[in-house]
Design a protein around this motif. Sequence first.
Motif, PDB file in Angstrom:
ATOM      1  N   SER A   5     -42.238  14.020 -23.653  1.00 18.58           N
ATOM      2  CA  SER A   5     -42.854  12.972 -22.847  1.00 18.58           C
ATOM      3  C   SER A   5     -43.751  13.573 -21.767  1.00 18.58           C
ATOM      4  CB  SER A   5     -41.758  12.121 -22.195  1.00 18.58           C
ATOM      5  OG  SER A   5     -42.324  11.126 -21.370  1.00 18.58           O
ATOM      6  N   HIS A   6     -44.844  12.877 -21.507  1.00 18.48           N
ATOM      7  CA  HIS A   6     -45.798  13.288 -20.468  1.00 18.48           C
ATOM      8  C   HIS A   6     -46.067  12.097 -19.567  1.00 18.48           C
ATOM      9  CE1 HIS A   6     -46.946  16.959 -22.785  1.00 18.48           C
ATOM     10  NE2 HIS A   6     -46.652  16.179 -23.809  1.00 18.48           N
ATOM     11  N   GLY A   7     -46.016  12.316 -18.252  1.00 20.07           N
ATOM     12  CA  GLY A   7     -46.249  11.248 -17.301  1.00 20.07           C
ATOM     13  C   GLY A   7     -44.969  10.519 -16.936  1.00 20.07           C
ATOM     14  N   GLU A   8     -45.089   9.659 -15.943  1.00 20.54           N
ATOM     15  CA  GLU A   8     -43.943   8.874 -15.505  1.00 20.54           C
ATOM     16  C   GLU A   8     -43.600   7.798 -16.528  1.00 20.54           C
ATOM     17  OE1 GLU A   8     -42.225   9.564 -12.799  1.00 20.54           O
ATOM     18  OE2 GLU A   8     -43.589  11.220 -12.262  1.00 20.54           O
ATOM     19  N   GLU A   9     -42.324   7.395 -16.541  1.00 18.11           N
ATOM     20  CA  GLU A   9     -41.933   6.320 -17.452  1.00 18.11           C
ATOM     21  C   GLU A   9     -42.717   5.056 -17.123  1.00 18.11           C
ATOM     22  OE1 GLU A   9     -37.959   5.404 -18.296  1.00 18.11           O
ATOM     23  OE2 GLU A   9     -37.368   7.455 -18.764  1.00 18.11           O
ATOM     24  N   SER A  10     -43.160   4.364 -18.166  1.00 15.80           N
ATOM     25  CA  SER A  10     -44.037   3.216 -17.982  1.00 15.80           C
ATOM     26  C   SER A  10     -43.867   2.266 -19.159  1.00 15.80           C
ATOM     27  CB  SER A  10     -45.498   3.695 -17.899  1.00 15.80           C
ATOM     28  OG  SER A  10     -46.397   2.608 -17.911  1.00 15.80           O
ATOM     29  N   ASN A  11     -44.283   1.024 -18.960  1.00 14.46           N
ATOM     30  CA  ASN A  11     -44.296   0.091 -20.089  1.00 14.46           C
ATOM     31  C   ASN A  11     -45.623   0.149 -20.834  1.00 14.46           C
ATOM     32  OD1 ASN A  11     -45.953  -1.128 -18.220  1.00 14.46           O
ATOM     33  ND2 ASN A  11     -44.927  -3.112 -18.265  1.00 14.46           N
ATOM     34  N   ARG A  12     -46.551   0.984 -20.346  1.00 15.84           N
ATOM     35  CA  ARG A  12     -47.788   1.269 -21.079  1.00 15.84           C
ATOM     36  C   ARG A  12     -47.636   2.645 -21.714  1.00 15.84           C
ATOM     37  NH1 ARG A  12     -50.178  -1.011 -16.373  1.00 15.84           N
ATOM     38  NH2 ARG A  12     -50.838   1.031 -15.621  1.00 15.84           N
ATOM     39  N   VAL A  13     -47.420   2.649 -23.019  1.00 14.72           N
ATOM     40  CA  VAL A  13     -47.027   3.863 -23.726  1.00 14.72           C
ATOM     41  C   VAL A  13     -47.981   4.148 -24.881  1.00 14.72           C
ATOM     42  CG1 VAL A  13     -45.210   4.965 -25.098  1.00 14.72           C
ATOM     43  CG2 VAL A  13     -44.601   3.536 -23.139  1.00 14.72           C
ATOM     44  N   LEU A  14     -48.347   5.412 -25.014  1.00 14.72           N
ATOM     45  CA  LEU A  14     -49.090   5.893 -26.170  1.00 14.72           C
ATOM     46  C   LEU A  14     -48.183   6.828 -26.955  1.00 14.72           C
ATOM     47  CD1 LEU A  14     -51.681   6.256 -27.852  1.00 14.72           C
ATOM     48  CD2 LEU A  14     -52.331   8.105 -26.282  1.00 14.72           C
ATOM     49  N   ILE A  15     -47.824   6.420 -28.169  1.00 11.98           N
ATOM     50  CA  ILE A  15     -46.965   7.225 -29.044  1.00 11.98           C
ATOM     51  C   ILE A  15     -47.854   8.055 -29.955  1.00 11.98           C
ATOM     52  CG2 ILE A  15     -45.274   7.120 -30.917  1.00 11.98           C
ATOM     53  CD1 ILE A  15     -44.209   4.548 -29.626  1.00 11.98           C
ATOM     54  N   CYS A  16     -47.583   9.358 -30.033  1.00 10.50           N
ATOM     55  CA  CYS A  16     -48.449  10.284 -30.766  1.00 10.50           C
ATOM     56  C   CYS A  16     -47.706  10.984 -31.896  1.00 10.50           C
ATOM     57  CB  CYS A  16     -49.023  11.328 -29.818  1.00 10.50           C
ATOM     58  SG  CYS A  16     -50.021  10.647 -28.469  1.00 10.50           S
ATOM     59  N   LEU A  17     -48.330  11.039 -33.065  1.00  7.62           N
ATOM     60  CA  LEU A  17     -47.758  11.684 -34.241  1.00  7.62           C
ATOM     61  C   LEU A  17     -48.678  12.821 -34.689  1.00  7.62           C
ATOM     62  CD1 LEU A  17     -46.732   8.491 -36.277  1.00  7.62           C
ATOM     63  CD2 LEU A  17     -45.362   9.768 -34.623  1.00  7.62           C
ATOM     64  N   HIS A  18     -48.105  13.984 -34.883  1.00  7.28           N
ATOM     65  CA  HIS A  18     -48.873  15.183 -35.225  1.00  7.28           C
ATOM     66  C   HIS A  18     -49.181  15.253 -36.724  1.00  7.28           C
ATOM     67  CE1 HIS A  18     -45.320  16.998 -37.098  1.00  7.28           C
ATOM     68  NE2 HIS A  18     -44.633  16.560 -36.053  1.00  7.28           N
ATOM     69  N   LEU A  37     -56.527  11.108 -16.476  1.00  8.06           N
ATOM     70  CA  LEU A  37     -57.666  10.195 -16.538  1.00  8.06           C
ATOM     71  C   LEU A  37     -57.266   8.730 -16.411  1.00  8.06           C
ATOM     72  CD1 LEU A  37     -59.585  11.898 -19.479  1.00  8.06           C
ATOM     73  CD2 LEU A  37     -60.425  11.685 -17.128  1.00  8.06           C
ATOM     74  N   ILE A  38     -56.072   8.395 -16.878  1.00 11.00           N
ATOM     75  CA  ILE A  38     -55.652   6.995 -16.906  1.00 11.00           C
ATOM     76  C   ILE A  38     -54.213   6.894 -16.396  1.00 11.00           C
ATOM     77  CG2 ILE A  38     -55.097   7.194 -19.366  1.00 11.00           C
ATOM     78  CD1 ILE A  38     -55.909   4.231 -19.661  1.00 11.00           C
ATOM     79  N   PRO A  39     -54.035   6.994 -15.076  1.00 11.81           N
ATOM     80  CA  PRO A  39     -52.696   6.921 -14.484  1.00 11.81           C
ATOM     81  C   PRO A  39     -52.000   5.611 -14.848  1.00 11.81           C
ATOM     82  CG  PRO A  39     -54.321   7.621 -12.865  1.00 11.81           C
ATOM     83  CD  PRO A  39     -55.089   7.156 -14.061  1.00 11.81           C
ATOM     84  N   GLY A  40     -50.687   5.685 -14.924  1.00 14.21           N
ATOM     85  CA  GLY A  40     -49.913   4.502 -15.248  1.00 14.21           C
ATOM     86  C   GLY A  40     -49.507   4.434 -16.701  1.00 14.21           C
ATOM     87  N   TRP A  41     -50.065   5.324 -17.513  1.00 14.42           N
ATOM     88  CA  TRP A  41     -49.684   5.411 -18.916  1.00 14.42           C
ATOM     89  C   TRP A  41     -48.715   6.579 -19.122  1.00 14.42           C
ATOM     90  CZ3 TRP A  41     -51.124   2.821 -23.545  1.00 14.42           C
ATOM     91  CH2 TRP A  41     -51.958   1.716 -23.358  1.00 14.42           C
ATOM     92  N   GLN A  42     -47.860   6.429 -20.092  1.00 12.62           N
ATOM     93  CA  GLN A  42     -46.949   7.501 -20.512  1.00 12.62           C
ATOM     94  C   GLN A  42     -47.311   7.908 -21.936  1.00 12.62           C
ATOM     95  OE1 GLN A  42     -42.852   6.297 -20.776  1.00 12.62           O
ATOM     96  NE2 GLN A  42     -42.069   8.365 -21.031  1.00 12.62           N
ATOM     97  N   VAL A  43     -47.410   9.204 -22.171  1.00 11.74           N
ATOM     98  CA  VAL A  43     -47.672   9.727 -23.508  1.00 11.74           C
ATOM     99  C   VAL A  43     -46.395  10.346 -24.043  1.00 11.74           C
ATOM    100  CG1 VAL A  43     -48.999  11.367 -24.892  1.00 11.74           C
ATOM    101  CG2 VAL A  43     -50.102  10.174 -22.986  1.00 11.74           C
ATOM    102  N   VAL A  44     -45.955   9.893 -25.200  1.00 13.16           N
ATOM    103  CA  VAL A  44     -44.765  10.460 -25.831  1.00 13.16           C
ATOM    104  C   VAL A  44     -45.145  10.927 -27.229  1.00 13.16           C
ATOM    105  CG1 VAL A  44     -43.043   9.211 -24.503  1.00 13.16           C
ATOM    106  CG2 VAL A  44     -43.988   8.156 -26.531  1.00 13.16           C
ATOM    107  N   ALA A  45     -44.829  12.176 -27.529  1.00 14.08           N
ATOM    108  CA  ALA A  45     -45.151  12.755 -28.827  1.00 14.08           C
ATOM    109  C   ALA A  45     -43.864  13.066 -29.568  1.00 14.08           C
ATOM    110  CB  ALA A  45     -45.979  14.029 -28.645  1.00 14.08           C
ATOM    111  N   ALA A  46     -43.827  12.712 -30.833  1.00 14.69           N
ATOM    112  CA  ALA A  46     -42.653  12.943 -31.663  1.00 14.69           C
ATOM    113  C   ALA A  46     -42.876  14.138 -32.572  1.00 14.69           C
ATOM    114  CB  ALA A  46     -42.362  11.709 -32.512  1.00 14.69           C
TER     115      ALA A  46
END
Length: 269
Positions: A5-18, A37-46
């Motif tokens: 996970s990257h960034g603070e926990e948020s309800n605006r989430v970008l899930i990333c798949l490699h 660049l876009i504060p308030g979003w959380q990036v989570v990569a699986a």
Amino acid sequence: MNWKSHGEESNRVLICLHGFMGDASDWDAFAQSFINLIPGWQVVAATLPGHDDGDSVFNENEISDGIFDWMDSRAISSAAIAGYSLGGRLGLRLALDHKARFPLFIGISTTAGISDPEERKCRRISDEILSERMRSIGNRESFTAFLDEWWQLPLFASPGKRDIHRERFLQSRLKKSPVLLAYALQQWSSGVLPSEWDRLGEYPGRVLLLSGQEDQKFTNLSERMQAAFCDAHSHRLIGAGHQLLLECPDEIAAIAAGFLNEKQSKASQ
């Protein structure tokens, strides 16, 4: 599935798949630029099954189940989903199957599959041969040779590639099991997964498609996909090839952030 996970926990989430042979860390540089660049979003990569130390026995539903478990445990009803190459292929299928949960899709160097049955059959056979070869890899030296050969594939040719990219690629992939990767290839070969081309027009959400200018094959596929979706935008990265997460993570993060920020701005109006 393992998560990063990257960034603070948020309800605006970008899930990333490699992509194939990758893992969650492939998104590190992208994620750091994105959240700046876009504060308030959380990036989570699986990290996909077969790409970590998990069991070699897994099925197609393990990805969707793992993602939904993560979302439900945090009461997240919907999220944007992004995928690179194979991850884009899998993310697209999730978005098409669960439109309300994934109203935004970002595809990076990816495709909707192979529509021609004969071409799909040929791809399935070639990937079976490749998976058997991977199973025969018996030591680090032979795995290194295989990965070096993979790195030199014409698909990855690009003026944007650097020696440092090769070393990073080799060191991260050498940690994996070629046997597990072979199993993953069998499960998610483009010759095995169904074509999604006929379903693209059903997707009501917004789509961003990214490709490298030097990657003509996937640039053409990106343009074809854009035409099939109801609301899609495509962007070609100048001087880049297929491996956009390696070659230009900051640039694609900026484009993705602008795309999602536009959606956020419209929602607040």
